[in-house]
Motif scaffolding. Structure first.
Motif, PDB file in Angstrom:
ATOM      1  N   LEU A 110       0.856  -1.180   0.000  1.00 38.53           N
ATOM      2  CA  LEU A 110       0.000   0.000   0.000  1.00 38.53           C
ATOM      3  C   LEU A 110       0.893   1.233   0.000  1.00 38.53           C
ATOM      4  CD1 LEU A 110      -2.722  -0.993   2.648  1.00 38.53           C
ATOM      5  CD2 LEU A 110      -2.382  -1.806   0.302  1.00 38.53           C
ATOM      6  N   ALA A 111       0.594   2.171  -0.863  1.00 35.17           N
ATOM      7  CA  ALA A 111       1.497   3.315  -1.032  1.00 35.17           C
ATOM      8  C   ALA A 111       0.708   4.554  -1.445  1.00 35.17           C
ATOM      9  CB  ALA A 111       2.558   3.000  -2.085  1.00 35.17           C
ATOM     10  N   ARG A 112       1.420   5.664  -1.469  1.00 33.30           N
ATOM     11  CA  ARG A 112       0.825   6.928  -1.879  1.00 33.30           C
ATOM     12  C   ARG A 112       1.789   7.610  -2.838  1.00 33.30           C
ATOM     13  NH1 ARG A 112      -1.673  11.508   2.263  1.00 33.30           N
ATOM     14  NH2 ARG A 112      -3.219  12.322   0.799  1.00 33.30           N
ATOM     15  N   ALA A 113       1.287   7.940  -4.018  1.00 33.48           N
ATOM     16  CA  ALA A 113       2.123   8.552  -5.056  1.00 33.48           C
ATOM     17  C   ALA A 113       1.861  10.053  -5.115  1.00 33.48           C
ATOM     18  CB  ALA A 113       1.834   7.914  -6.410  1.00 33.48           C
ATOM     19  N   HIS A 114       2.931  10.830  -5.021  1.00 33.02           N
ATOM     20  CA  HIS A 114       2.839  12.292  -5.040  1.00 33.02           C
ATOM     21  C   HIS A 114       3.386  12.818  -6.366  1.00 33.02           C
ATOM     22  CE1 HIS A 114       2.194  11.915  -0.710  1.00 33.02           C
ATOM     23  NE2 HIS A 114       3.352  11.305  -0.594  1.00 33.02           N
ATOM     24  N   LEU A 115       2.622  13.671  -7.021  1.00 25.33           N
ATOM     25  CA  LEU A 115       3.056  14.237  -8.297  1.00 25.33           C
ATOM     26  C   LEU A 115       3.984  15.419  -8.037  1.00 25.33           C
ATOM     27  CD1 LEU A 115       2.779  13.998 -11.365  1.00 25.33           C
ATOM     28  CD2 LEU A 115       0.827  15.557 -11.236  1.00 25.33           C
ATOM     29  N   VAL A 116       5.258  15.256  -8.394  1.00 23.88           N
ATOM     30  CA  VAL A 116       6.275  16.278  -8.146  1.00 23.88           C
ATOM     31  C   VAL A 116       7.088  16.502  -9.416  1.00 23.88           C
ATOM     32  CG1 VAL A 116       6.449  15.683  -5.694  1.00 23.88           C
ATOM     33  CG2 VAL A 116       7.977  14.574  -7.336  1.00 23.88           C
ATOM     34  N   THR A 117       7.866  17.570  -9.429  1.00 25.45           N
ATOM     35  CA  THR A 117       8.776  17.795 -10.547  1.00 25.45           C
ATOM     36  C   THR A 117       9.959  16.832 -10.428  1.00 25.45           C
ATOM     37  OG1 THR A 117      10.153  19.440  -9.433  1.00 25.45           O
ATOM     38  CG2 THR A 117       8.152  20.238 -10.540  1.00 25.45           C
TER      39      THR A 117
END
Length: 224
Positions: free
Chosen positions: A96-103
């Protein structure tokens, strides 16, 4: 509950993206914790100060995802005490994970801080985007993994170069379990029972942390 975002397991064709999905399976799933890696500062209750990213903007999106593999706790964290979370993509299971949209630069700077290096370096993503894995060094969190793509952008994380069964498992501390578990809860895709059951079953936590103990801990910490 929010729906899980589906990861396309094929590797992206664009090896020079401007943005990536930095995918955390540990304490950085919690946005309050991630903020110290991005904006800098000293998290409460710790002695470590983070320099932050060159670009201090928080992620434009954060989504709940599940990675193929296993999460386990090992080594000894000088910040948290107890074991750290690591990811083994070669083991059967789900993470289980969380993906963060970053540069891309933000991803480099977050990775640098996890590697105990100074932000500002540039990493070559071609190997990891072409092969799915790139070993940058022997240290923990110095191996990059690409789990596929979401909306055409790479799903990237980092872990250790060793496998889950190559090291001794170490139980995580209450503070670490709390941040990791509450970060999962805040993703909105899993309820308390699912999160507590998942964390309690991970090697290192299993036999040391029960589902009830994790649920109680989250209640004591107010879900923070």
């Amino acid at each position: 509950m929010k729906a899980l975002e589906s990861i396309d397991p094929t590797l992206p064709k664009d090896w020079h993206p401007e943005q990536v999905w930095y995918t955390s399976y540990g304490s950085n799933m919690h946005l309050d914790r991630l903020a110290f890696y991005i904006r800098g500062g000293q998290p409460p209750g710790t002695a470590k100060e983070y320099p932050g990213c060159r670009n201090p903007a928080m992620p434009t999106r954060s989504i709940a995802v599940e990675l193929t593999g296993a999460m386990y706790f090992a080594t000894e964290s000088p910040v948290w005490g107890g074991g750290r979370a690591f990811y083994d993509p070669q083991v059967s299971g789900r993470v289980l994970a969380r993906a963060h949209l970053v540069t891309v630069d933000q991803f480099f700077d977050i990775a640098a801080q996890e590697m105990y290096r100074d932000p500002g370096m540039s990493l070559d993503l071609v190997d990891v985007l072409r092969n799915g894995r790139a070993v940058l060094g022997e240290g923990r969190y110095e191996t990059l993994v690409c789990a596929g793509q979401v909306d055409g952008l790479p799903v990237l994380t980092f872990t250790a170069p060793w496998g889950m069964d190559d090291v001794q498992w170490v139980p995580p501390s209450p503070a670490y379990v709390s941040f990791l578990s509450s970060g999962l809860l805040s993703a909105g895709a899993w309820d308390l029972q699912a999160v507590a059951s998942y964390v309690a079953a991970c090697p290192g936590a299993s036999g040391h942390w029960s589902e009830q103990a994790i649920a109680t801990l989250l209640g004591e910490w107010g879900g923070q």
